[in-house]
Design a protein around this motif. Structure first.
Motif, PDB file in Angstrom:
ATOM      1  N   THR A 163       0.833  -1.210   0.000  1.00 10.85           N
ATOM      2  CA  THR A 163       0.000   0.000   0.000  1.00 10.85           C
ATOM      3  C   THR A 163       0.865   1.256   0.000  1.00 10.85           C
ATOM      4  O   THR A 163       0.582   2.223  -0.716  1.00 10.85           O
ATOM      5  N   ILE A 164       1.934   1.244   0.790  1.00  7.12           N
ATOM      6  CA  ILE A 164       2.844   2.393   0.831  1.00  7.12           C
ATOM      7  C   ILE A 164       3.558   2.553  -0.508  1.00  7.12           C
ATOM      8  O   ILE A 164       3.712   3.671  -1.017  1.00  7.12           O
ATOM      9  N   LEU A 165       3.989   1.439  -1.091  1.00  2.00           N
ATOM     10  CA  LEU A 165       4.710   1.495  -2.367  1.00  2.00           C
ATOM     11  C   LEU A 165       3.854   2.124  -3.467  1.00  2.00           C
ATOM     12  O   LEU A 165       4.380   2.806  -4.357  1.00  2.00           O
ATOM     13  N   GLU A 166       2.565   1.894  -3.407  1.00  2.55           N
ATOM     14  CA  GLU A 166       1.672   2.446  -4.425  1.00  2.55           C
ATOM     15  C   GLU A 166       1.660   3.968  -4.413  1.00  2.55           C
ATOM     16  O   GLU A 166       1.250   4.598  -5.391  1.00  2.55           O
ATOM     17  N   GLU A 167       2.118   4.567  -3.319  1.00  9.11           N
ATOM     18  CA  GLU A 167       2.137   6.022  -3.202  1.00  9.11           C
ATOM     19  C   GLU A 167       3.516   6.615  -3.491  1.00  9.11           C
ATOM     20  O   GLU A 167       3.695   7.830  -3.416  1.00  9.11           O
ATOM     21  N   ILE A 168       4.484   5.756  -3.801  1.00  6.47           N
ATOM     22  CA  ILE A 168       5.842   6.229  -4.073  1.00  6.47           C
ATOM     23  C   ILE A 168       6.070   6.271  -5.580  1.00  6.47           C
ATOM     24  O   ILE A 168       5.830   5.274  -6.272  1.00  6.47           O
ATOM     25  N   PRO A 169       6.515   7.399  -6.098  1.00  2.00           N
ATOM     26  CA  PRO A 169       6.725   7.536  -7.547  1.00  2.00           C
ATOM     27  C   PRO A 169       7.659   6.462  -8.107  1.00  2.00           C
ATOM     28  O   PRO A 169       8.740   6.236  -7.570  1.00  2.00           O
ATOM     29  N   GLY A 170       7.208   5.805  -9.152  1.00  2.00           N
ATOM     30  CA  GLY A 170       8.026   4.812  -9.836  1.00  2.00           C
ATOM     31  C   GLY A 170       7.946   3.414  -9.263  1.00  2.00           C
ATOM     32  O   GLY A 170       8.354   2.453  -9.922  1.00  2.00           O
ATOM     33  N   ALA A 171       7.427   3.273  -8.056  1.00  2.00           N
ATOM     34  CA  ALA A 171       7.404   1.956  -7.414  1.00  2.00           C
ATOM     35  C   ALA A 171       6.462   0.994  -8.130  1.00  2.00           C
ATOM     36  O   ALA A 171       6.780  -0.187  -8.303  1.00  2.00           O
ATOM     37  N   VAL A 172       5.302   1.487  -8.533  1.00  2.00           N
ATOM     38  CA  VAL A 172       4.334   0.627  -9.225  1.00  2.00           C
ATOM     39  C   VAL A 172       4.923   0.112 -10.532  1.00  2.00           C
ATOM     40  O   VAL A 172       4.758  -1.065 -10.888  1.00  2.00           O
ATOM     41  N   GLN A 173       5.629   0.979 -11.249  1.00  2.00           N
ATOM     42  CA  GLN A 173       6.257   0.568 -12.503  1.00  2.00           C
ATOM     43  C   GLN A 173       7.335  -0.487 -12.253  1.00  2.00           C
ATOM     44  O   GLN A 173       7.492  -1.434 -13.033  1.00  2.00           O
ATOM     45  N   MET A 174       8.068  -0.336 -11.165  1.00  2.00           N
ATOM     46  CA  MET A 174       9.097  -1.319 -10.828  1.00  2.00           C
ATOM     47  C   MET A 174       8.475  -2.666 -10.470  1.00  2.00           C
ATOM     48  O   MET A 174       9.000  -3.722 -10.830  1.00  2.00           O
ATOM     49  N   LEU A 175       7.339  -2.620  -9.780  1.00  2.00           N
ATOM     50  CA  LEU A 175       6.662  -3.862  -9.405  1.00  2.00           C
ATOM     51  C   LEU A 175       6.147  -4.616 -10.624  1.00  2.00           C
ATOM     52  O   LEU A 175       5.934  -5.832 -10.562  1.00  2.00           O
ATOM     53  N   ALA A 176       5.952  -3.895 -11.722  1.00  2.00           N
ATOM     54  CA  ALA A 176       5.455  -4.526 -12.948  1.00  2.00           C
ATOM     55  C   ALA A 176       6.553  -5.276 -13.694  1.00  2.00           C
ATOM     56  O   ALA A 176       6.272  -6.042 -14.616  1.00  2.00           O
ATOM     57  N   ILE A 177       7.800  -5.077 -13.288  1.00  2.00           N
ATOM     58  CA  ILE A 177       8.918  -5.759 -13.947  1.00  2.00           C
ATOM     59  C   ILE A 177       8.942  -7.221 -13.503  1.00  2.00           C
ATOM     60  O   ILE A 177       8.969  -7.509 -12.299  1.00  2.00           O
ATOM     61  N   PRO A 178       8.928  -8.162 -14.431  1.00  2.00           N
ATOM     62  CA  PRO A 178       8.951  -9.592 -14.070  1.00  2.00           C
ATOM     63  C   PRO A 178      10.166  -9.935 -13.208  1.00  2.00           C
ATOM     64  O   PRO A 178      11.290  -9.525 -13.511  1.00  2.00           O
ATOM     65  N   GLY A 179       9.919 -10.668 -12.151  1.00  2.00           N
ATOM     66  CA  GLY A 179      11.001 -11.101 -11.278  1.00  2.00           C
ATOM     67  C   GLY A 179      11.378 -10.107 -10.200  1.00  2.00           C
ATOM     68  O   GLY A 179      12.220 -10.404  -9.349  1.00  2.00           O
ATOM     69  N   LEU A 180      10.766  -8.938 -10.228  1.00  2.00           N
ATOM     70  CA  LEU A 180      11.070  -7.913  -9.226  1.00  2.00           C
ATOM     71  C   LEU A 180       9.889  -7.805  -8.270  1.00  2.00           C
ATOM     72  O   LEU A 180       8.835  -7.284  -8.620  1.00  2.00           O
ATOM     73  N   GLY A 181      10.053  -8.319  -7.067  1.00  2.00           N
ATOM     74  CA  GLY A 181       8.955  -8.355  -6.103  1.00  2.00           C
ATOM     75  C   GLY A 181       8.941  -7.157  -5.177  1.00  2.00           C
ATOM     76  O   GLY A 181       9.841  -6.312  -5.194  1.00  2.00           O
ATOM     77  N   TRP A 182       7.915  -7.117  -4.335  1.00  2.00           N
ATOM     78  CA  TRP A 182       7.746  -5.968  -3.445  1.00  2.00           C
ATOM     79  C   TRP A 182       8.855  -5.879  -2.403  1.00  2.00           C
ATOM     80  O   TRP A 182       9.212  -4.776  -1.958  1.00  2.00           O
ATOM     81  N   ILE A 183       9.429  -7.027  -2.021  1.00  2.00           N
ATOM     82  CA  ILE A 183      10.493  -7.006  -1.014  1.00  2.00           C
ATOM     83  C   ILE A 183      11.715  -6.263  -1.551  1.00  2.00           C
ATOM     84  O   ILE A 183      12.312  -5.424  -0.863  1.00  2.00           O
ATOM     85  N   THR A 184      12.077  -6.549  -2.801  1.00  2.00           N
ATOM     86  CA  THR A 184      13.232  -5.890  -3.415  1.00  2.00           C
ATOM     87  C   THR A 184      12.985  -4.400  -3.588  1.00  2.00           C
ATOM     88  O   THR A 184      13.842  -3.568  -3.264  1.00  2.00           O
ATOM     89  N   VAL A 185      11.804  -4.064  -4.091  1.00  2.00           N
ATOM     90  CA  VAL A 185      11.477  -2.655  -4.330  1.00  2.00           C
ATOM     91  C   VAL A 185      11.424  -1.888  -3.011  1.00  2.00           C
ATOM     92  O   VAL A 185      11.983  -0.791  -2.883  1.00  2.00           O
ATOM     93  N   ALA A 186      10.767  -2.464  -2.023  1.00  2.00           N
ATOM     94  CA  ALA A 186      10.648  -1.794  -0.728  1.00  2.00           C
ATOM     95  C   ALA A 186      12.005  -1.677  -0.048  1.00  2.00           C
ATOM     96  O   ALA A 186      12.315  -0.655   0.573  1.00  2.00           O
ATOM     97  N   GLY A 187      12.821  -2.717  -0.174  1.00  2.00           N
ATOM     98  CA  GLY A 187      14.150  -2.670   0.425  1.00  2.00           C
ATOM     99  C   GLY A 187      15.002  -1.564  -0.170  1.00  2.00           C
ATOM    100  O   GLY A 187      15.686  -0.829   0.546  1.00  2.00           O
ATOM    101  N   GLY A 188      14.939  -1.426  -1.490  1.00  2.00           N
ATOM    102  CA  GLY A 188      15.706  -0.371  -2.141  1.00  2.00           C
ATOM    103  C   GLY A 188      15.209   1.013  -1.775  1.00  2.00           C
ATOM    104  O   GLY A 188      16.000   1.932  -1.539  1.00  2.00           O
ATOM    105  N   ALA A 189      13.894   1.165  -1.699  1.00  2.36           N
ATOM    106  CA  ALA A 189      13.316   2.480  -1.391  1.00  2.36           C
ATOM    107  C   ALA A 189      13.536   2.878   0.061  1.00  2.36           C
ATOM    108  O   ALA A 189      13.670   4.061   0.375  1.00  2.36           O
ATOM    109  N   SER A 190      13.590   1.892   0.954  1.00  2.51           N
ATOM    110  CA  SER A 190      13.703   2.212   2.378  1.00  2.51           C
ATOM    111  C   SER A 190      15.137   2.444   2.828  1.00  2.51           C
ATOM    112  O   SER A 190      15.373   2.953   3.924  1.00  2.51           O
ATOM    113  N   PHE A 191      16.102   2.072   1.988  1.00  2.00           N
ATOM    114  CA  PHE A 191      17.504   2.282   2.357  1.00  2.00           C
ATOM    115  C   PHE A 191      18.245   3.035   1.260  1.00  2.00           C
ATOM    116  O   PHE A 191      19.404   2.799   0.998  1.00  2.00           O
TER     117      PHE A 191
END
Length: 232
Positions: free
Chosen positions: A203-231
């Protein structure tokens, strides 16, 4: 400040709120610099403060990356996820330990103890003696009451056979049942908390610019995207 442990975070946030610049020094630099003045690695508050001040004066510091807004929320969430995962792994290991002690033949019947039929077994008749007392028909009935798809009688027979010849510990069975009950309670609580946390993070990722597009990339899950955005 020397960013060891978590105590420096509160002071850093307070200073930033007051619009006072906060900087940190590398703990390794502090340790190496202690011997410069008195040729001694001894540690005390006065000496540490002097060493830290000298490092800051010499410009050997960095500004901490303090996240704000949704990024701060993500960092807290991912730290919590790491803690929950450690607890879940520990709980799973304790279940394996329990099975090794009381029902070592169990994995020959259920390769995955986290499956539905296995969970019913561990919750209702976990010990070999419980299995033998219930019998094949009783076991199948228990399984069918909670599992929609049919669970074969062959597995029930295999379970009874394994229980009948088990070399597991037969003493202290009352508390052994209590132990596995508590472990399963911990397991279900942790998995529930992880599922809820995953929903919150997405839910938080959906409000971060570019995160939704990253989640649409095959093989790239929410854990990876959230980990990168949070650090970041």
């Amino acid at each position: 400040m020397e960013p060891t442990g978590h105590y420096w975070l509160t002071m850093t946030h307070y200073l930033l709120q007051k619009e006072i610049k906060a900087v940190v020094v590398n703990p390794a630099h502090v340790k190496k610099s202690k011997e410069f003045d008195d040729n001694s690695p001894t540690k005390n508050d006065i000496k540490d403060a002097r060493v830290i001040a000298q490092l800051v004066k010499d410009g050997r510091y960095s500004e901490p990356n303090i996240l704000t807004g949704k990024y701060a929320e993500l960092r807290v969430a991912m730290v919590q996820r790491e803690r929950l995962m450690r607890s879940l792994i520990e709980t799973k290991n304790q279940v394996h330990n329990w099975l090794d002690r009381y029902f070592p033949e169990y994995p020959t019947v259920f390769k995955d103890w986290e499956g539905k039929a296995s969970m019913i077994t561990l919750k209702n008749f976990p010990l070999p003696q419980d299995v033998v007392n219930l019998g094949m028909e009783g076991i199948v009935t228990q399984w069918k009451n909670e599992v929609k798809r049919a669970v074969g009688a062959k597995r029930a027979i295999k379970l009874v056979e394994a229980a009948s010849t088990s070399v597991g510990i037969s003493l202290g069975q009352t508390m052994a049942r209590r132990e596995i009950e508590m472990l399963l309670e911990q397991y279900f609580l942790l998995t529930k908390q992880l599922d809820e946390l995953a929903h919150d993070v997405v839910t938080i990722l959906e409000e971060i610019p570019g995160a939704v597009q990253m989640l649409a990339i095959p093989g790239l899950g929410w854990i990876t995207v959230a980990g990168g955005a949070s650090f970041r």
